[in-house]
Design a protein around this motif. Structure first.
Motif, PDB file in Angstrom:
ATOM      1  N   THR A 218       0.831  -1.216   0.000  1.00  0.00           N
ATOM      2  CA  THR A 218       0.000   0.000   0.000  1.00  0.00           C
ATOM      3  C   THR A 218       0.860   1.259   0.000  1.00  0.00           C
ATOM      4  O   THR A 218       0.617   2.204  -0.769  1.00  0.00           O
ATOM      5  N   LYS A 219       1.905   1.275   0.829  1.00  0.00           N
ATOM      6  CA  LYS A 219       2.766   2.457   0.911  1.00  0.00           C
ATOM      7  C   LYS A 219       3.594   2.627  -0.371  1.00  0.00           C
ATOM      8  O   LYS A 219       3.804   3.767  -0.839  1.00  0.00           O
ATOM      9  N   PHE A 220       4.067   1.523  -0.952  1.00  0.00           N
ATOM     10  CA  PHE A 220       4.863   1.596  -2.190  1.00  0.00           C
ATOM     11  C   PHE A 220       4.011   2.129  -3.329  1.00  0.00           C
ATOM     12  O   PHE A 220       4.432   3.003  -4.125  1.00  0.00           O
ATOM     13  N   ALA A 221       2.771   1.633  -3.440  1.00  0.00           N
ATOM     14  CA  ALA A 221       1.877   2.115  -4.511  1.00  0.00           C
ATOM     15  C   ALA A 221       1.558   3.594  -4.332  1.00  0.00           C
ATOM     16  O   ALA A 221       1.532   4.369  -5.313  1.00  0.00           O
ATOM     17  N   ASP A 222       1.316   4.020  -3.081  1.00  0.00           N
ATOM     18  CA  ASP A 222       1.054   5.441  -2.826  1.00  0.00           C
ATOM     19  C   ASP A 222       2.245   6.296  -3.233  1.00  0.00           C
ATOM     20  O   ASP A 222       2.087   7.406  -3.773  1.00  0.00           O
ATOM     21  N   LEU A 223       3.459   5.773  -2.966  1.00  0.00           N
ATOM     22  CA  LEU A 223       4.670   6.506  -3.348  1.00  0.00           C
ATOM     23  C   LEU A 223       4.726   6.698  -4.855  1.00  0.00           C
ATOM     24  O   LEU A 223       4.985   7.811  -5.352  1.00  0.00           O
ATOM     25  N   GLU A 224       4.482   5.640  -5.637  1.00  0.00           N
ATOM     26  CA  GLU A 224       4.543   5.747  -7.093  1.00  0.00           C
ATOM     27  C   GLU A 224       3.451   6.664  -7.631  1.00  0.00           C
ATOM     28  O   GLU A 224       3.660   7.389  -8.614  1.00  0.00           O
ATOM     29  N   ARG A 225       2.289   6.654  -7.000  1.00  0.00           N
ATOM     30  CA  ARG A 225       1.210   7.558  -7.435  1.00  0.00           C
ATOM     31  C   ARG A 225       1.620   9.011  -7.237  1.00  0.00           C
ATOM     32  O   ARG A 225       1.380   9.873  -8.101  1.00  0.00           O
ATOM     33  N   LYS A 226       2.269   9.252  -6.090  1.00  0.00           N
ATOM     34  CA  LYS A 226       2.713  10.632  -5.840  1.00  0.00           C
ATOM     35  C   LYS A 226       3.776  11.069  -6.839  1.00  0.00           C
ATOM     36  O   LYS A 226       3.862  12.247  -7.208  1.00  0.00           O
ATOM     37  N   LEU A 227       4.604  10.101  -7.262  1.00  0.00           N
ATOM     38  CA  LEU A 227       5.645  10.425  -8.254  1.00  0.00           C
ATOM     39  C   LEU A 227       5.098  10.429  -9.662  1.00  0.00           C
ATOM     40  O   LEU A 227       5.838  10.726 -10.629  1.00  0.00           O
ATOM     41  N   GLY A 228       3.816  10.112  -9.880  1.00  0.00           N
ATOM     42  CA  GLY A 228       3.207  10.114 -11.199  1.00  0.00           C
ATOM     43  C   GLY A 228       3.510   8.884 -12.013  1.00  0.00           C
ATOM     44  O   GLY A 228       3.199   8.835 -13.212  1.00  0.00           O
ATOM     45  N   GLU A 229       4.072   7.879 -11.395  1.00  0.00           N
ATOM     46  CA  GLU A 229       4.400   6.634 -12.094  1.00  0.00           C
ATOM     47  C   GLU A 229       3.186   5.708 -12.022  1.00  0.00           C
ATOM     48  O   GLU A 229       3.125   4.766 -11.227  1.00  0.00           O
ATOM     49  N   ILE A 230       2.191   5.967 -12.915  1.00  0.00           N
ATOM     50  CA  ILE A 230       0.929   5.237 -12.878  1.00  0.00           C
ATOM     51  C   ILE A 230       1.126   3.766 -13.212  1.00  0.00           C
ATOM     52  O   ILE A 230       0.576   2.879 -12.560  1.00  0.00           O
ATOM     53  N   ASP A 231       1.906   3.493 -14.251  1.00  0.00           N
ATOM     54  CA  ASP A 231       2.119   2.098 -14.650  1.00  0.00           C
ATOM     55  C   ASP A 231       2.837   1.314 -13.540  1.00  0.00           C
ATOM     56  O   ASP A 231       2.520   0.138 -13.281  1.00  0.00           O
ATOM     57  N   ARG A 232       3.810   1.969 -12.895  1.00  0.00           N
ATOM     58  CA  ARG A 232       4.519   1.290 -11.809  1.00  0.00           C
ATOM     59  C   ARG A 232       3.570   1.021 -10.626  1.00  0.00           C
ATOM     60  O   ARG A 232       3.609  -0.042 -10.019  1.00  0.00           O
ATOM     61  N   ALA A 233       2.719   1.999 -10.373  1.00  0.00           N
ATOM     62  CA  ALA A 233       1.763   1.817  -9.279  1.00  0.00           C
ATOM     63  C   ALA A 233       0.814   0.667  -9.588  1.00  0.00           C
ATOM     64  O   ALA A 233       0.497  -0.176  -8.733  1.00  0.00           O
ATOM     65  N   ARG A 234       0.321   0.597 -10.877  1.00  0.00           N
ATOM     66  CA  ARG A 234      -0.583  -0.491 -11.259  1.00  0.00           C
ATOM     67  C   ARG A 234       0.115  -1.839 -11.127  1.00  0.00           C
ATOM     68  O   ARG A 234      -0.477  -2.823 -10.680  1.00  0.00           O
ATOM     69  N   ALA A 235       1.380  -1.878 -11.523  1.00  0.00           N
ATOM     70  CA  ALA A 235       2.133  -3.135 -11.413  1.00  0.00           C
ATOM     71  C   ALA A 235       2.270  -3.568  -9.941  1.00  0.00           C
ATOM     72  O   ALA A 235       2.189  -4.761  -9.611  1.00  0.00           O
ATOM     73  N   ILE A 236       2.453  -2.580  -9.059  1.00  0.00           N
ATOM     74  CA  ILE A 236       2.572  -2.897  -7.629  1.00  0.00           C
ATOM     75  C   ILE A 236       1.251  -3.422  -7.095  1.00  0.00           C
ATOM     76  O   ILE A 236       1.215  -4.399  -6.338  1.00  0.00           O
ATOM     77  N   TYR A 237       0.137  -2.763  -7.553  1.00  0.00           N
ATOM     78  CA  TYR A 237      -1.170  -3.287  -7.139  1.00  0.00           C
ATOM     79  C   TYR A 237      -1.367  -4.720  -7.627  1.00  0.00           C
ATOM     80  O   TYR A 237      -1.877  -5.583  -6.904  1.00  0.00           O
ATOM     81  N   GLY A 238      -0.974  -4.967  -8.826  1.00  0.00           N
ATOM     82  CA  GLY A 238      -1.123  -6.321  -9.362  1.00  0.00           C
ATOM     83  C   GLY A 238      -0.276  -7.329  -8.605  1.00  0.00           C
ATOM     84  O   GLY A 238      -0.713  -8.455  -8.337  1.00  0.00           O
ATOM     85  N   TYR A 239       0.949  -6.925  -8.253  1.00  0.00           N
ATOM     86  CA  TYR A 239       1.816  -7.836  -7.504  1.00  0.00           C
ATOM     87  C   TYR A 239       1.257  -8.083  -6.095  1.00  0.00           C
ATOM     88  O   TYR A 239       1.244  -9.210  -5.585  1.00  0.00           O
ATOM     89  N   GLY A 240       0.757  -7.012  -5.479  1.00  0.00           N
ATOM     90  CA  GLY A 240       0.273  -7.134  -4.098  1.00  0.00           C
ATOM     91  C   GLY A 240      -1.069  -7.798  -3.968  1.00  0.00           C
ATOM     92  O   GLY A 240      -1.464  -8.213  -2.869  1.00  0.00           O
ATOM     93  N   SER A 241      -1.811  -7.935  -5.103  1.00  0.00           N
ATOM     94  CA  SER A 241      -3.157  -8.516  -5.018  1.00  0.00           C
ATOM     95  C   SER A 241      -3.139  -9.940  -4.476  1.00  0.00           C
ATOM     96  O   SER A 241      -4.132 -10.419  -3.904  1.00  0.00           O
ATOM     97  N   GLN A 242      -2.027 -10.667  -4.650  1.00  0.00           N
ATOM     98  CA  GLN A 242      -1.954 -12.040  -4.171  1.00  0.00           C
ATOM     99  C   GLN A 242      -2.028 -12.145  -2.645  1.00  0.00           C
ATOM    100  O   GLN A 242      -2.290 -13.223  -2.098  1.00  0.00           O
ATOM    101  N   PHE A 243      -1.789 -11.023  -1.960  1.00  0.00           N
ATOM    102  CA  PHE A 243      -1.807 -11.040  -0.495  1.00  0.00           C
ATOM    103  C   PHE A 243      -3.147 -10.625   0.108  1.00  0.00           C
ATOM    104  O   PHE A 243      -3.320 -10.678   1.326  1.00  0.00           O
ATOM    105  N   PHE A 244      -4.079 -10.177  -0.741  1.00  0.00           N
ATOM    106  CA  PHE A 244      -5.326  -9.586  -0.234  1.00  0.00           C
ATOM    107  C   PHE A 244      -6.535 -10.404  -0.677  1.00  0.00           C
ATOM    108  O   PHE A 244      -6.899 -10.394  -1.855  1.00  0.00           O
TER     109      PHE A 244
END
Length: 745
Positions: A678-704
């Motif tokens: 959650t914190k890593f994705a928020d960081l990428e969103r703040k930096l404007g790295e939308i694709d990186r944030a989406r990739a982090i959400y996709g990677y983290g989905s396995q834990f939720f």
């Protein structure tokens, strides 16, 4: 034709003729005679008896005919007085005697006859008939005869009863209690006591009344005390004393009985001696209380009797008797002294129970109060009596209090002599001897004899000399109870701690350091001693020596105690030198982290990183924090990553934290990865790295799990609505369905 035949024919009526004809053919048929008798039942009594007699002439051995005939005759005699109808009774007796000629083995005939005799005033004849019955019948039938015989004997008079029961006891000795009761009832107390003595001395005797051997003893004691003047054949005192030896749980009661015996015998001084013996020999407070209360009551009654006698004399106008007044004063003084002795006597009882009871000896001393001679005597008696290895309580307190007694009375030399003896006692535990040594030194310090106190402690802590069995005394096991405490006391930390405190108070710094070093060399120091030594050195500006003490303590104890010492040592070192000895500080931290358990590593890493931040390089600090994320315990690894990320962002910018986040996602457990995703994705969103944030959400989905963590999926949903396209939203939904299928319901 004979007269009997003529008489018989005259009694025969026409209705009897058939029976007579039948008897003429079968004169020995019992059945025929019984039918004839049945026929005559409602006729004349004399005729009926005549038929019976004719039948018995023909069948003299028939039990049935004799039983019916005798019962008939006895029933006819009911209500007749045995004296007024003496002849009829004698005829009945003759009939029984005639029956017994052939039926002497029939117990029922004997019992009926004997019961019939007991209703007549012919005691001698009855007694002899009972004896004949016992001789005639087998022994298995005797109990039936004796039951009636005993009733007759008790009704016949005491002498007869005694003689009969004596014979009965030869057959049934277990009924002796009934005999004893009879003897008491007729006031033959001496013989009753003799029998009771035989009973209580017979260990195989079982009371038919369920009494125990002690209860029989009680009966005996009650009897001999209550009727002491009638007892001549037994030695009462010897009997009761044997009971005292046998029944140890009833000693008090038996002593009271013995004293009461002598009181009733009029020998009051003998009774007093018994009371004194009792209160000075019993070993339980219960027995003592019983005897003492009886003793006090006895003395009070004696005093009351004397006072009443004096009052009666005065009332009658008589002159006072000097001897009586003197005796009354003596009795009052004796009673007062008895009551004053009570506390001492109770103490004696408890000490007889356990002569090694230290607390009771202390009470003994306190009872003497200000009587110095008696106090000294009590202390000496106690210390000579108590076995150090069996002492119940703290034996060292007796020695210490004895020494203080002399100290309080201003005799220091005597007090020192007591302590000199005390330190040679082989106490049960090393701590007991250590207490004595410490108190010895305290004695000297209270009187400002500090040099003497130091010498005492030096002697106490000196290592014993080598012996053939122990070449190196320093290797002595402190807990080896096979060795005397004097050979182990030098390893007592209590002793050394007192010695150290004394040295710090009145000794020099070097001398104190020497004592601390001895403790460290003996390897008996605990962490507190190490810290105290280091603080002492710091207070006297021996900083390097203090640091070496910490290092010795760390080597001595190891983990986990080493962790506490490092937590004290490292901050003090940094405070002392700051960055002036950075390399040495780094070596200390590396030394601390070598073999450090993971659960203790975090505080040391944080301290190490802080050192580098303040006095070294930031990149060195980051490397230390990076090491910490790998080496700390799993329970604090998330906190360590968060701290590392915060420090990296502060020193090198937010972008530099990406690698840390990626490392955290690889190494943290699932529950901690949820936080980092959650914190890593928020960081990428703040930096404007939308694709990186989406990739982090996709990677983290396995834990939720979507049902357990709906907030994560809502956040991703809002992210796609705001930043995604139709294709990315479909991909989000596909991943959500896929993840939901992986988790069971």
């Amino acid at each position: 034709m004979s007269k009997s035949s003529i008489k018989t024919e005259s009694r025969i009526s026409p209705i009897d003729q058939p029976y007579e004809d039948e008897l003429a053919r079968y004169p020995y048929s019992v059945r025929t005679w019984l039918q004839y008798i049945e026929h005559k039942q409602h006729g004349d009594f004399e005729d009926l008896c005549h038929v019976y007699e004719r039948a018995l002439d023909q069948l003299p051995g028939s039990y049935k005919l004799w039983k019916q005939y005798l019962d008939l005759r006895r029933e006819k005699l009911q209500g007749a007085h045995p004296i007024h109808s003496k002849e009829r009774y004698q005829e009945m007796n003759h009939s029984y005697e005639k029956a017994l000629v052939l039926l002497n083995k029939m117990p029922r005939i004997w019992l009926d006859y004997l019961q019939f005799l007991t209703t007549q005033p012919i005691i001698t004849t009855t007694r002899r008939t009972f004896d004949r019955a016992l001789r005639a019948l087998p022994v298995t039938q005797h109990d039936r005869i004796w039951e009636v015989y005993l009733e007759f004997a008790q009704a016949a008079g005491p002498e007869t009863a005694i003689r009969v029961i004596r014979r009965y006891l030869k057959l049934e000795p277990q009924h002796v209690e009934n005999y004893i009761d009879l003897l008491v009832k007729i006031e033959h107390f001496d013989e009753a006591a003799q029998k009771l003595v035989q009973v209580v001395n017979d260990h195989q005797f079982k009371s038919i009344r369920g009494k125990s051997n002690y209860q029989l003893w009680q009966d005996l004691c009650d009897l001999v005390v209550e009727h002491c003047n009638d007892i001549h054949s037994i030695q009462v005192e010897a009997i009761i004393r044997s009971g005292i030896q046998r029944f140890t749980d009833q000693v008090g009661l038996l002593y009271c009985r013995l004293a009461m015996y002598w009181i009733k015998m009029g020998q009051l001084e003998k009774a007093r001696d018994i009371f004194e013996e009792g209160i000075t020999t019993v070993v339980t407070v219960r027995d003592f209380t019983a005897i003492f209360d009886a003793y006090a009551e006895f003395e009070e009654e004696m005093i009351s009797a004397k006072m009443e006698l004096a009052a009666e004399r005065e009332a009658s106008g008589g002159e006072s008797n000097m001897e009586d007044d003197l005796e009354l004063d003596i009795r009052l003084a004796r009673f007062e002294r008895l009551m004053d002795r009570r506390a001492f006597l109770v103490n004696d009882v408890l000490l007889r129970q356990n002569p090694n009871n230290v607390s009771e000896w202390e009470k003994r001393v306190s009872l003497w109060g200000e009587n110095r001679d008696k106090v000294v005597e009590a202390y000496n008696q106690a210390l000579q009596t108590v076995n150090p290895k069996k002492a119940h309580g703290k034996l060292q307190t007796l020695w210490i209090n004895f020494g203080r007694f002399y100290e309080d009375n201003g005799d220091l030399d005597a007090a020192r002599a007591i302590f000199d003896k005390a330190v040679k006692v082989n106490f049960k535990a090393v701590t007991d001897l250590a207490d004595v040594w410490c108190e010895y030194a305290e004695l000297e310090t209270r009187h400002d004899e500090f040099d003497r106190a130091l010498r005492v402690m030096a002697q106490a802590t000196s290592v014993p000399r080598a012996s053939n069995t122990n070449k190196n005394p320093r290797t002595v096991n402190y807990h080896d109870e096979s060795l005397p405490v004097q050979q182990r006391v030098f390893k007592s930390l209590q002793l050394w701690s007192f010695y150290i405190d004394l040295k710090e108070s009145v000794g020099s710094v070097d001398a104190t350091k020497q004592v601390y070093d001895q403790v460290m060399d003996l390897r008996i120091a605990n962490p507190q001693v190490v810290v105290n030594y280091a603080v002492f050195l710091e207070e006297h500006q021996y900083f390097e020596d203090a640091f070496r003490v910490y290092e010795r303590g760390i080597d001595l104890f190891g983990w986990p105690i080493a962790f506490e010492l490092w937590n004290i040592y490292l901050p003090k070192f940094i405070e002392r030198y700051g960055g002036s000895k950075l390399e040495r500080a780094r070596e200390l931290f590396e030394q601390a982290l070598t073999n450090c358990p993971a659960k203790y590593a975090k505080p040391i890493y944080l301290m190490y990183g802080k050192l580098e931040e303040e006095h070294g390089l930031a990149r060195h600090a980051m490397r230390i924090y990076d090491r910490a994320t790998t080496n700390v315990d799993d329970s604090v690894r998330l906190e360590m990553f968060q701290f590392y990320i915060a420090k990296a962002a502060a020193n090198f910018g937010i972008v530099s934290t990406r690698e840390i986040y990626e490392k955290a996602l690889e190494s943290l457990p699932d529950k901690d990865c949820r936080v980092m995703v959650t914190k890593f994705a928020d960081l990428e969103r703040k930096l404007g790295e939308i694709d990186r944030a989406r990739a982090i959400y996709g990677y983290g989905s396995q834990f939720f799990n979507p049902k357990a963590f709906p907030d994560f999926w809502q956040t991703w949903h809002e992210f796609e609505v705001k930043h995604g396209s139709e294709d990315t939203y479909k991909e989000y939904l596909r991943i959500k369905r896929s993840v939901q299928a992986q988790f069971p319901l």
